[in-house]
Write a protein that holds these residues in place. Structure first.
Motif, mmCIF file in Angstrom:
data_model
loop_
_atom_site.group_PDB
_atom_site.id
_atom_site.type_symbol
_atom_site.label_atom_id
_atom_site.label_comp_id
_atom_site.label_asym_id
_atom_site.label_seq_id
_atom_site.Cartn_x
_atom_site.Cartn_y
_atom_site.Cartn_z
ATOM 1 N N ILE A 78 0.938 -1.020 0.340
ATOM 2 C CA ILE A 78 0.518 0.186 -0.296
ATOM 3 C C ILE A 78 0.592 1.307 0.195
ATOM 4 C CG2 ILE A 78 -1.678 1.257 1.580
ATOM 5 C CD1 ILE A 78 -3.144 -1.352 2.144
ATOM 6 N N ALA A 79 1.977 1.489 1.169
ATOM 7 C CA ALA A 79 2.877 2.211 0.944
ATOM 8 C C ALA A 79 3.542 2.394 -0.675
ATOM 9 C CB ALA A 79 4.153 1.981 1.392
ATOM 10 N N LEU A 80 4.043 1.486 -1.293
ATOM 11 C CA LEU A 80 4.077 1.234 -2.768
ATOM 12 C C LEU A 80 3.465 2.037 -3.570
ATOM 13 C CD1 LEU A 80 6.348 -1.629 -3.132
ATOM 14 C CD2 LEU A 80 7.400 0.678 -2.083
ATOM 15 N N GLY A 81 2.243 1.894 -3.493
ATOM 16 C CA GLY A 81 1.226 1.654 -4.670
ATOM 17 C C GLY A 81 0.574 3.645 -4.509
ATOM 18 N N ALA A 82 1.257 3.736 -3.193
ATOM 19 C CA ALA A 82 1.602 5.546 -2.767
ATOM 20 C C ALA A 82 1.244 6.164 -4.300
ATOM 21 C CB ALA A 82 1.239 6.233 -1.730
ATOM 22 N N GLY A 83 1.886 5.536 -5.403
ATOM 23 C CA GLY A 83 2.387 6.493 -6.109
ATOM 24 C C GLY A 83 1.016 6.522 -7.007
ATOM 25 N N ALA A 84 0.381 6.338 -7.174
ATOM 26 C CA ALA A 84 -0.899 6.502 -7.188
ATOM 27 C C ALA A 84 -2.030 8.039 -7.044
ATOM 28 C CB ALA A 84 -1.805 5.509 -7.993
ATOM 29 N N PHE A 85 -1.679 7.870 -5.646
ATOM 30 C CA PHE A 85 -1.996 9.440 -4.868
ATOM 31 C C PHE A 85 -1.522 10.356 -5.307
ATOM 32 C CE2 PHE A 85 -0.365 8.980 -0.644
ATOM 33 C CZ PHE A 85 -0.391 10.505 -0.718
ATOM 34 N N PHE A 86 -0.142 10.262 -4.827
ATOM 35 C CA PHE A 86 0.818 11.286 -4.835
ATOM 36 C C PHE A 86 0.758 11.521 -6.318
ATOM 37 C CE2 PHE A 86 4.924 13.507 -4.003
ATOM 38 C CZ PHE A 86 4.429 14.303 -3.102
ATOM 39 N N ALA A 106 1.280 4.979 -13.253
ATOM 40 C CA ALA A 106 0.783 4.678 -11.496
ATOM 41 C C ALA A 106 -0.500 4.884 -11.296
ATOM 42 C CB ALA A 106 1.332 6.577 -10.964
ATOM 43 N N VAL A 107 -1.751 5.597 -12.247
ATOM 44 C CA VAL A 107 -2.919 4.477 -11.417
ATOM 45 C C VAL A 107 -3.079 3.085 -11.738
ATOM 46 C CG1 VAL A 107 -5.021 4.926 -12.199
ATOM 47 C CG2 VAL A 107 -3.566 6.733 -12.204
ATOM 48 N N ILE A 108 -2.669 2.680 -13.125
ATOM 49 C CA ILE A 108 -2.613 0.673 -12.729
ATOM 50 C C ILE A 108 -1.798 0.519 -11.355
ATOM 51 C CG2 ILE A 108 -1.860 -0.831 -14.415
ATOM 52 C CD1 ILE A 108 -2.292 0.842 -16.801
ATOM 53 N N VAL A 109 -0.828 0.617 -11.090
ATOM 54 C CA VAL A 109 0.086 0.134 -10.090
ATOM 55 C C VAL A 109 -0.673 0.515 -8.823
ATOM 56 C CG1 VAL A 109 2.390 0.447 -8.562
ATOM 57 C CG2 VAL A 109 2.116 0.402 -11.345
ATOM 58 N N GLY A 110 -0.727 2.042 -8.853
ATOM 59 C CA GLY A 110 -1.851 1.224 -7.509
ATOM 60 C C GLY A 110 -3.311 0.727 -7.584
ATOM 61 N N PHE A 111 -4.160 1.123 -8.657
ATOM 62 C CA PHE A 111 -5.286 -0.492 -8.824
ATOM 63 C C PHE A 111 -4.299 -1.855 -8.591
ATOM 64 C CE2 PHE A 111 -7.063 -3.433 -11.475
ATOM 65 C CZ PHE A 111 -8.341 -3.176 -11.176
ATOM 66 N N CYS A 112 -3.717 -2.038 -8.955
ATOM 67 C CA CYS A 112 -2.281 -3.787 -8.587
ATOM 68 C C CYS A 112 -2.385 -3.278 -6.849
ATOM 69 C CB CYS A 112 -2.042 -4.139 -9.716
ATOM 70 S SG CYS A 112 -2.407 -4.351 -11.253
ATOM 71 N N CYS A 113 -1.814 -2.471 -6.396
ATOM 72 C CA CYS A 113 -1.426 -2.451 -5.069
ATOM 73 C C CYS A 113 -2.702 -2.667 -4.231
ATOM 74 C CB CYS A 113 -0.489 -1.714 -4.833
ATOM 75 S SG CYS A 113 0.880 -1.271 -5.618
ATOM 76 N N ALA A 118 4.819 7.035 2.444
ATOM 77 C CA ALA A 118 4.208 6.333 0.921
ATOM 78 C C ALA A 118 4.125 7.553 -0.231
ATOM 79 C CB ALA A 118 3.096 5.942 2.007
ATOM 80 N N MET A 119 4.646 8.720 0.521
ATOM 81 C CA MET A 119 4.736 9.773 -0.351
ATOM 82 C C MET A 119 6.074 9.627 -1.119
ATOM 83 S SD MET A 119 2.002 12.638 1.471
ATOM 84 C CE MET A 119 3.681 14.052 0.946
ATOM 85 N N ALA A 120 6.498 9.157 -0.420
ATOM 86 C CA ALA A 120 8.469 9.338 -0.974
ATOM 87 C C ALA A 120 8.720 7.882 -1.736
ATOM 88 C CB ALA A 120 9.168 9.166 0.270
ATOM 89 N N CYS A 121 7.932 7.507 -1.618
ATOM 90 C CA CYS A 121 8.308 5.481 -2.147
ATOM 91 C C CYS A 121 7.747 5.128 -3.027
ATOM 92 C CB CYS A 121 9.192 4.814 -1.286
ATOM 93 S SG CYS A 121 7.392 4.277 -0.427
ATOM 94 N N GLY A 122 6.772 5.906 -3.543
ATOM 95 C CA GLY A 122 5.143 5.315 -4.599
ATOM 96 C C GLY A 122 5.818 6.029 -5.343
ATOM 97 N N PRO A 123 5.918 7.338 -6.411
ATOM 98 C CA PRO A 123 6.393 7.555 -7.252
ATOM 99 C C PRO A 123 8.078 6.994 -7.553
ATOM 100 C CG PRO A 123 5.864 9.436 -6.305
ATOM 101 C CD PRO A 123 5.975 8.188 -4.327
ATOM 102 N N ALA A 124 8.358 6.471 -6.210
ATOM 103 C CA ALA A 124 9.982 5.323 -6.968
ATOM 104 C C ALA A 124 9.659 4.223 -7.691
ATOM 105 C CB ALA A 124 10.689 5.741 -6.005
ATOM 106 N N PHE A 125 8.550 3.702 -6.617
ATOM 107 C CA PHE A 125 8.524 2.287 -7.125
ATOM 108 C C PHE A 125 7.220 2.589 -8.577
ATOM 109 C CE2 PHE A 125 4.821 -1.471 -6.905
ATOM 110 C CZ PHE A 125 6.138 -2.281 -6.450
#
Ligand code: SF4
Ligand code: SF4
Lengths: 413, 253
Positions: free
Chosen positions: A66-74, A99-106, A232-239
């Protein structure tokens, strides 16, 4: 038929190759489903969990993913919300679909694993019905399910961009209109995400009987609430960047401009720096004030196999090092070091989630109690690995059949 | 959240509590067995994995760490502490579905098994390890089924359970009081462990009644609680004249 579905003007691997890949992923998923069935049928006794380790691999993976999926929201927040004020953030347009698709999967994957995690899955809905407003978990249950719905809504217009679907007029209009109002959903998602990332941090932070996890805080929120959101904000986009790079490597194509990675490196590197400052302050305050207040020394919390090395790995190797790698122009220029930075960033956050759940429970609070160790079984590994395979299926299908990278055609003439 | 937080609930005149005299306890385990029997706590043919054992009253062995002839050991029975921390007990305020709640009329921390979703958050939050999870379907040998207590429903697989201070005995006592025209709110009753202890090491009663034995013992100079520093405010007190036991129980403070 397969060719007709592939976006115009781009190349994809032959169908049999793709089919084999899908077959492999399906086999992994089938293994996970079998494990899930075993858990549901036989009960949680097939896992390595016990009365001391009520939380184990399932929760660690859920918190991590869920932290890694934070790329979607951030990313959505930066693109739809902040790019008005910082035009450079418009660059994120090139990666926002992914980012949205990765977030969806997570998120959907995490929800599936959560279903196995509770002892009475058929009562999962009690969380809404008998909700305890004091519980951080209640907040998590509400926000995660609402956010998963938002992610579905964000995913739909991307699906509707498929060549064949887009040719159907009503769907085209529907998808187009959804696109237009996407900012509203992105902002709703940001709000929900901010809260549930925080509440996940609140889950360990409020346990005042557990000195390792417990944190003092601000109003009703323990410091971990804010630390979890920030990390989560720091790692989401990185993921998201790592996933993008993996697709590039596998497909042997350039999918986004390097400037996008550069931008993400600066953003996540800076956020990680801010996080690490606060995390260090929090750790110091906890080690020097909170824990001694409970009659415990720092060394009481770190014993084999969950020794000091975990703290060192989390804050040093996966904290300081990625900050240097991501914020120094020289290292950022090297692809290898840049992605090592992204990887360490993500790994550090996952270690943090592990420490706040599994390690926190290993430490006996009663001095005459025993120090316990937890080893997950295959029934825990399989659904978690299958969840990753499920993510890979969604991402692979999306990459093959949806135009998720707006610059792909130009970058690969 | 912490001990300094305000109390959200109006408190009643009754606060059931327990005092366990460790100087008297011989570690015979009768309390534990009686509890298991009384509350239909199921068991398995192989109980060697203690971390998965269902146990409401666990006996801990305490040692002073010295060599012979100064070596000392003691046994410490541990039921649920029915934590009375002002805001909530550690376990009650984390439960997402209100399956575990403190009855503010009695101070007893209850658990509603049929509402529990088995998330185990309460178990994780309890520093005393007083809660166990039902990893398997509860079963008893055929010959033992007739001995099950009719007042206590067995818990299904996938939920948590713990000591209830024999809440069903309280309900029976209240019913009896009503029939006799007495005030049901101030009844006294005896949990199974108290009744079974051959050394009379356990005392139970209303901590709020200054004349009760339990209230007097709780103020004894030998009295202490486990992990006072956490501000969980246990309603289970221990008595011991051994300094090393007292020190150990409050984490060296
Ligand atoms: S001892 Fe544990 S289970 Fe009992 S009230 Fe306290 S926190 Fe809850
Ligand atoms: S395991 Fe049951 S009682 Fe405990 S927190 Fe979860 S739902 Fe509540």
């Amino acid at each position: 038929m397969d060719k007709a579905l592939i976006p115009e003007g781009v190349k994809r691997c032959p169908l049999p190759v793709f089919g084999l890949w899908m077959l492999f992923l399906s086999a992994v998923i089938a293994w996970g489903i079998y494990a899930g069935y075993t858990v549901l049928f036989k009960g949680l006794n097939v896992t390595g969990l016990n009365n001391y380790f009520g939380f184990g691999l399932y929760i660690t993976v859920d918190l991590g993913i869920i932290a890694l999926g934070a790329g979607a929201f951030f990313s959505g927040f930066m693109y739809y919300g902040l790019s008005r004020f910082f035009p450079r953030l418009k660059e994120l347009h090139k990666i926002i679909n992914l980012a949205v698709i990765v977030g969806f999967c997570c998120y959907t994957g995490a929800l599936l694993v959560l279903l196995l995690e509770i002892g009475q899955p058929l009562r999962g809905w009690f969380g809404y019905w008998h909700a305890n407003v004091h519980s951080m978990l209640t907040e998590v249950i509400f926000c995660i399910s609402c956010y998963a719905i938002v992610l579905v809504i964000e995913f739909v217009p991307i699906i509707l961009e498929n060549r064949k679907l887009d040719a159907i007029k009503p769907l085209h209009i529907f998808g187009h209109n959804l696109h237009e109002i996407m900012a509203v959903f992105a902002m709703t998602g940001t709000f929900l995400s901010f809260f549930h990332q925080g509440s996940l941090g609140g889950v360990p932070g409020v346990m005042f009987g557990r000195p390792f996890a417990y944190r003092t805080g601000f109003f009703i929120w323990p410091w971990t609430f804010f630390l979890f959101t920030l990390s989560a904000m720091a790692c989401g986009p990185a993921f998201t960047a790592i996933i993008c790079r993996i697709i590039e490597k596998v497909s042997r194509k350039t999918l986004v401009d390097r400037s996008v990675y550069e931008l993400i490196a600066k953003i996540t590197g800076s956020l990680l720096l801010i996080y690490l400052i606060f995390k260090s302050l929090d750790t110091l305050y906890w080690a020097l004030d909170t824990a001694p207040g409970f009659g415990l020394k720092l060394s009481d919390f770190y014993r084999a196999p969950y020794g000091m090395w975990l703290l060192f790995a989390e804050l040093g190797v996966c904290g300081v090092l990625p900050i240097i790698l991501l914020l120094t122009p020289q290292t950022r220029n090297s692809n290898g070091l840049l992605f090592l930075g992204f990887f360490l960033n993500c790994a550090g956050i996952v270690i943090n989630r592990f420490a706040m759940t599994v390690e926190a429970l290993a430490i006996p609070v009663m001095p005459f109690d025993q120090w316990a160790v937890y080893i997950p079984t295959w029934a825990e590994w399989a659904p978690c690995i299958a969840m990753l395979a499920y993510g890979a299926v969604i991402v692979s299908l999306s990459y093959r059949y949806l135009p998720i990278f707006p610059r792909e055609k130009e970058l690969n003439p | 959240m912490s001990g300094s937080a305000h109390s959200e609930h109006a408190e009643s005149k009754v606060r059931y509590g327990m005092v366990i005299d460790l100087d008297k306890c011989t570690g015979c385990g009768a309390c534990s067995v009686a509890c298991q029997q009384e509350n239909n706590v199921s068991f398995r043919p192989d109980e060697s994995d203690k971390l998965r054992t269902l146990s409401w009253m666990t006996l801990y062995r305490l040692e002073n760490g010295a060599d012979y002839p100064d070596y000392r050991a003691a046994m410490l029975p541990r039921p649920c502490m029915h934590c009375d921390s002002p805001h909530h007990s550690p376990c009650t305020f984390v439960c997402p579905v209100n399956a575990t709640i403190r009855d503010e009329h009695t101070g007893i921390v209850d658990h509603v098994a049929v509402r529990c979703i088995g998330c185990r958050y309460c178990m994780v939050a309890c520093p005393y390890h007083a809660r166990s999870f039902n990893w398997w379907d509860p079963t008893w040998p055929k010959s033992m089924e007739a001995m099950l207590t009719p007042e206590v429903s067995p818990r299904m697989r996938g939920v948590v359970e713990k000591c209830t201070f024999c809440h069903h005995r309280l309900n029976l006592a209240r019913d009896r009081a009503r029939l006799n025209g007495e005030d049901p709110d101030t009844v006294l009753y005896t949990p199974a462990c108290v009744e079974a202890c051959p050394a009379r090491a356990i005392t139970f009663g209303n901590l709020k009644d200054p004349n009760s034995e339990v209230a007097k013992l709780a103020k004894d100079s030998r009295a202490f609680r486990i992990l006072e520093k956490l501000h969980t405010e246990p309603k289970v007190y221990y008595l011991s004249s051994a300094q090393w036991i007292r020190r150990q129980s409050d984490n060296g403070l």
